[in-house]
Design a protein around this motif. Structure first.
Motif, PDB file in Angstrom:
ATOM      1  N   HIS A 145      23.495  -8.715  23.928  1.00 35.00           N
ATOM      2  CA  HIS A 145      23.358  -9.804  22.966  1.00 35.00           C
ATOM      3  C   HIS A 145      24.033 -11.039  23.536  1.00 35.00           C
ATOM      4  O   HIS A 145      25.202 -11.014  23.881  1.00 35.00           O
ATOM      5  CB  HIS A 145      23.999  -9.390  21.638  1.00 35.00           C
ATOM      6  CG  HIS A 145      23.907 -10.431  20.588  1.00 35.00           C
ATOM      7  ND1 HIS A 145      24.971 -10.800  19.816  1.00 35.00           N
ATOM      8  CD2 HIS A 145      22.883 -11.189  20.184  1.00 35.00           C
ATOM      9  CE1 HIS A 145      24.603 -11.734  18.972  1.00 35.00           C
ATOM     10  NE2 HIS A 145      23.335 -11.987  19.180  1.00 35.00           N
TER      11      HIS A 145
ATOM     12  N   VAL B 146      20.764  -3.897  18.282  1.00 35.62           N
ATOM     13  CA  VAL B 146      21.178  -4.213  19.649  1.00 35.62           C
ATOM     14  C   VAL B 146      21.850  -3.008  20.294  1.00 35.62           C
ATOM     15  O   VAL B 146      21.542  -2.635  21.430  1.00 35.62           O
ATOM     16  CB  VAL B 146      22.105  -5.450  19.675  1.00 35.62           C
ATOM     17  CG1 VAL B 146      22.748  -5.640  21.038  1.00 35.62           C
ATOM     18  CG2 VAL B 146      21.335  -6.697  19.270  1.00 35.62           C
TER      19      VAL B 146
ATOM     20  N   LEU C 119      20.823  -3.238  24.231  1.00 34.41           N
ATOM     21  CA  LEU C 119      20.520  -4.596  24.642  1.00 34.41           C
ATOM     22  C   LEU C 119      21.800  -5.384  24.854  1.00 34.41           C
ATOM     23  O   LEU C 119      22.848  -5.031  24.326  1.00 34.41           O
ATOM     24  CB  LEU C 119      19.680  -5.290  23.567  1.00 34.41           C
ATOM     25  CG  LEU C 119      18.354  -4.605  23.217  1.00 34.41           C
ATOM     26  CD1 LEU C 119      17.722  -5.279  22.008  1.00 34.41           C
ATOM     27  CD2 LEU C 119      17.413  -4.621  24.392  1.00 34.41           C
TER      28      LEU C 119
ATOM     29  N   HIS D 190      19.343   0.022  20.960  1.00 38.14           N
ATOM     30  CA  HIS D 190      18.412  -0.195  22.067  1.00 38.14           C
ATOM     31  C   HIS D 190      19.113  -0.619  23.357  1.00 38.14           C
ATOM     32  O   HIS D 190      18.446  -0.996  24.323  1.00 38.14           O
ATOM     33  CB  HIS D 190      17.353  -1.216  21.658  1.00 38.14           C
ATOM     34  CG  HIS D 190      16.490  -0.736  20.538  1.00 38.14           C
ATOM     35  ND1 HIS D 190      15.477   0.169  20.718  1.00 38.14           N
ATOM     36  CD2 HIS D 190      16.519  -0.994  19.214  1.00 38.14           C
ATOM     37  CE1 HIS D 190      14.902   0.431  19.561  1.00 38.14           C
ATOM     38  NE2 HIS D 190      15.526  -0.264  18.616  1.00 38.14           N
TER      39      HIS D 190
END
Length: 75
Positions: free
Chosen positions: A12, A5, A10, A8
């Protein structure tokens, strides 16, 4: 998972333990895609499956008829 996570970049999303509201929309989507796209179909390669999933997501987001678009359900 946390490293993936972070790597990249991202976001969560996870609710408290025992509260699965975050999973509901995705579980619904995967149930629909399984039924409408690849039920009873066999794939010979991961690339073929990936291509069909991408094509279905485009269809789902742009052309799939929904109740909001005027779909009538027989009584």
């Amino acid at each position: 998972f946390r490293n993936f996570v972070k790597k990249h970049q991202l976001t969560h999303s996870m609710s408290r333990v025992g509260k699965c509201i975050d999973n509901g929309p995705m579980e619904n989507f995967w149930g629909i895609i399984k039924e409408e796209m690849y039920r009873l179909k066999t794939y010979t390669s991961f690339e073929e499956l990936t291509h069909d999933i991408k094509r279905y997501i485009d269809f789902y987001n742009t052309r799939r008829v929904t109740l909001k678009m005027g779909l009538s359900i027989p009584a």
